[in-house]
Design a protein around this motif. Sequence first.
Motif, PDB file in Angstrom:
ATOM      1  N   THR A 270       0.849  -1.190   0.000  1.00  0.00           N
ATOM      2  CA  THR A 270       0.000   0.000   0.000  1.00  0.00           C
ATOM      3  C   THR A 270       0.880   1.233   0.000  1.00  0.00           C
ATOM      4  N   VAL A 271       0.689   2.094  -0.998  1.00  0.00           N
ATOM      5  CA  VAL A 271       1.458   3.334  -1.111  1.00  0.00           C
ATOM      6  C   VAL A 271       0.510   4.503  -0.862  1.00  0.00           C
ATOM      7  N   GLU A 272       0.805   5.262   0.167  1.00  0.00           N
ATOM      8  CA  GLU A 272      -0.054   6.378   0.548  1.00  0.00           C
ATOM      9  C   GLU A 272       0.140   7.564  -0.392  1.00  0.00           C
ATOM     10  N   ARG A 273      -0.948   8.195  -0.763  1.00  0.00           N
ATOM     11  CA  ARG A 273      -0.897   9.360  -1.639  1.00  0.00           C
ATOM     12  C   ARG A 273      -0.070  10.480  -0.997  1.00  0.00           C
ATOM     13  N   GLY A 274       0.845  11.070  -1.788  1.00  0.00           N
ATOM     14  CA  GLY A 274       1.662  12.169  -1.311  1.00  0.00           C
ATOM     15  C   GLY A 274       2.904  11.750  -0.550  1.00  0.00           C
ATOM     16  N   SER A 275       3.185  10.447  -0.483  1.00  0.00           N
ATOM     17  CA  SER A 275       4.343   9.956   0.262  1.00  0.00           C
ATOM     18  C   SER A 275       5.481   9.578  -0.681  1.00  0.00           C
TER      19      SER A 275
ATOM     20  N   ALA B 208      11.842  14.852 -18.240  1.00  0.00           N
ATOM     21  CA  ALA B 208      10.982  14.313 -19.292  1.00  0.00           C
ATOM     22  C   ALA B 208       9.789  13.575 -18.689  1.00  0.00           C
ATOM     23  N   THR B 209      10.024  12.889 -17.578  1.00  0.00           N
ATOM     24  CA  THR B 209       8.928  12.196 -16.892  1.00  0.00           C
ATOM     25  C   THR B 209       7.920  13.201 -16.336  1.00  0.00           C
ATOM     26  N   LEU B 210       8.423  14.284 -15.756  1.00  0.00           N
ATOM     27  CA  LEU B 210       7.542  15.310 -15.202  1.00  0.00           C
ATOM     28  C   LEU B 210       6.719  16.003 -16.286  1.00  0.00           C
ATOM     29  N   ALA B 211       7.261  16.034 -17.507  1.00  0.00           N
ATOM     30  CA  ALA B 211       6.539  16.672 -18.611  1.00  0.00           C
ATOM     31  C   ALA B 211       5.241  15.945 -18.946  1.00  0.00           C
ATOM     32  N   LEU B 212       5.110  14.701 -18.493  1.00  0.00           N
ATOM     33  CA  LEU B 212       3.876  13.945 -18.688  1.00  0.00           C
ATOM     34  C   LEU B 212       2.853  14.233 -17.583  1.00  0.00           C
ATOM     35  N   ASN B 213       3.228  15.148 -16.675  1.00  0.00           N
ATOM     36  CA  ASN B 213       2.349  15.547 -15.562  1.00  0.00           C
ATOM     37  C   ASN B 213       1.841  14.359 -14.740  1.00  0.00           C
ATOM     38  N   PRO B 214       2.743  13.511 -14.253  1.00  0.00           N
ATOM     39  CA  PRO B 214       2.291  12.352 -13.481  1.00  0.00           C
ATOM     40  C   PRO B 214       1.796  12.743 -12.094  1.00  0.00           C
ATOM     41  N   ASP B 215       0.808  12.034 -11.619  1.00  0.00           N
ATOM     42  CA  ASP B 215       0.398  12.145 -10.223  1.00  0.00           C
ATOM     43  C   ASP B 215       1.256  11.245  -9.350  1.00  0.00           C
ATOM     44  N   MET B 216       1.749  10.149  -9.968  1.00  0.00           N
ATOM     45  CA  MET B 216       2.609   9.215  -9.251  1.00  0.00           C
ATOM     46  C   MET B 216       3.837   8.929 -10.092  1.00  0.00           C
TER      47      MET B 216
ATOM     48  N   ARG C  48      22.456  15.735  -5.248  1.00  0.00           N
ATOM     49  CA  ARG C  48      21.666  16.601  -6.136  1.00  0.00           C
ATOM     50  C   ARG C  48      20.335  15.942  -6.501  1.00  0.00           C
ATOM     51  N   ILE C  49      20.387  14.654  -6.867  1.00  0.00           N
ATOM     52  CA  ILE C  49      19.164  13.968  -7.284  1.00  0.00           C
ATOM     53  C   ILE C  49      18.249  13.711  -6.086  1.00  0.00           C
ATOM     54  N   SER C  50      18.832  13.471  -4.910  1.00  0.00           N
ATOM     55  CA  SER C  50      18.018  13.313  -3.700  1.00  0.00           C
ATOM     56  C   SER C  50      17.220  14.584  -3.424  1.00  0.00           C
ATOM     57  N   ALA C  51      17.896  15.732  -3.535  1.00  0.00           N
ATOM     58  CA  ALA C  51      17.212  17.010  -3.317  1.00  0.00           C
ATOM     59  C   ALA C  51      16.131  17.213  -4.373  1.00  0.00           C
ATOM     60  N   LEU C  52      16.407  16.784  -5.605  1.00  0.00           N
ATOM     61  CA  LEU C  52      15.427  16.912  -6.684  1.00  0.00           C
ATOM     62  C   LEU C  52      14.195  16.056  -6.403  1.00  0.00           C
ATOM     63  N   ILE C  53      14.399  14.809  -5.985  1.00  0.00           N
ATOM     64  CA  ILE C  53      13.272  13.927  -5.695  1.00  0.00           C
ATOM     65  C   ILE C  53      12.435  14.495  -4.559  1.00  0.00           C
ATOM     66  N   ARG C  54      13.115  14.994  -3.546  1.00  0.00           N
ATOM     67  CA  ARG C  54      12.376  15.598  -2.418  1.00  0.00           C
ATOM     68  C   ARG C  54      11.527  16.770  -2.895  1.00  0.00           C
ATOM     69  N   ARG C  55      12.080  17.550  -3.816  1.00  0.00           N
ATOM     70  CA  ARG C  55      11.362  18.730  -4.306  1.00  0.00           C
ATOM     71  C   ARG C  55      10.154  18.353  -5.166  1.00  0.00           C
ATOM     72  N   VAL C  56      10.358  17.423  -6.107  1.00  0.00           N
ATOM     73  CA  VAL C  56       9.251  17.076  -7.015  1.00  0.00           C
ATOM     74  C   VAL C  56       8.188  16.244  -6.306  1.00  0.00           C
TER      75      VAL C  56
ATOM     76  N   VAL D  87       5.565   9.199  -4.767  1.00  0.00           N
ATOM     77  CA  VAL D  87       6.768   8.599  -5.345  1.00  0.00           C
ATOM     78  C   VAL D  87       6.956   7.191  -4.771  1.00  0.00           C
ATOM     79  N   LEU D  88       7.154   6.231  -5.657  1.00  0.00           N
ATOM     80  CA  LEU D  88       7.579   4.886  -5.264  1.00  0.00           C
ATOM     81  C   LEU D  88       8.915   4.635  -5.940  1.00  0.00           C
ATOM     82  N   MET D  89       9.930   4.259  -5.170  1.00  0.00           N
ATOM     83  CA  MET D  89      11.243   4.043  -5.778  1.00  0.00           C
ATOM     84  C   MET D  89      11.878   2.753  -5.291  1.00  0.00           C
ATOM     85  N   VAL D  90      12.578   2.109  -6.214  1.00  0.00           N
ATOM     86  CA  VAL D  90      13.475   1.010  -5.887  1.00  0.00           C
ATOM     87  C   VAL D  90      14.855   1.622  -5.748  1.00  0.00           C
ATOM     88  N   GLU D  91      15.537   1.367  -4.647  1.00  0.00           N
ATOM     89  CA  GLU D  91      16.839   2.007  -4.442  1.00  0.00           C
ATOM     90  C   GLU D  91      17.728   1.132  -3.566  1.00  0.00           C
ATOM     91  N   HIS D  92      19.014   1.025  -3.960  1.00  0.00           N
ATOM     92  CA  HIS D  92      20.002   0.257  -3.185  1.00  0.00           C
ATOM     93  C   HIS D  92      20.712   1.101  -2.134  1.00  0.00           C
TER      94      HIS D  92
END
Length: 249
Positions: free
Chosen positions: A26-31, A160-168, A185-193, A199-204
């Motif tokens: 279960t992925v909560e909206r806005g998380s 480019a992904t954001l240009a599709l106006n995704p909700d998730m 830099r990318i961590s700060a970007l993900i936090r901002r967007v 956001v659901l991410m796979v990350e090592h």
Amino acid sequence: MNIALEARGLTKEFKGFVAVKDVDLTVERGSIHALIGPNGAGKTTCFNLLTKFLQPTRGTIIYEGRDITKLAPAEIAQLGMVRSFQISAVFPDLSVLQNVRVAVQRKRGESFDFWRSERKLSRFDDEARRHIDEVGLADFLHHRAVELPYGRKRALEIAATLALNPDMLLLDEPMAGMAQADVERISALIRRVAQNRTVLMVEHNLSVVASLSDRITVLARGEILAEGDYATVSRAPAVIDAYIGAGYE
């Protein structure tokens, strides 16, 4: 809880091998929700099931209250759930602006746009620039994608992904292969967007997971070992055993 994405009993078998088994997610909206686990845990398979690049053997996937289990990836993207990939997916010989403009054109669904003159396509530039600014690439507007450092290429993919106006937004190992400066830099970007998206991410990179994630799901051998915030899952004995057994510190 406002639920954006839910999986029930998600299972994938490959000729008798069970890669993902009875996953309830279960992925909560806005998380920002992270999916982690040692190598071979089934993370990528689970991610591909959720985004419909693989069809589940059984189980149900619900997005924003709608059953999407049998939909194709393109149909899911049109509903507002858009993913990135581990492998760089930019057009190397196009500029940053042109790469994002392609995504803006694609959102319109007008295939003939690709055959129009540069002058006519320029009407998409303002929107493309907004997304480029959002990921901090304004200074690289006319650079070819192939000329960008790796971390900025990943930022371009997110633009480019954001240009599709995704909700998730679903990010598949966004930090893979990055130097520490790019990771920050990318961590700060993900936090901002993520301020107005799910956001659901796979990350090592566990330090990234710890700093970004509201909730974490840990997989091992295709099954959920633990779920909760970082403090909770990092103390779970089953999680510690799984990571130590896989050679993690």
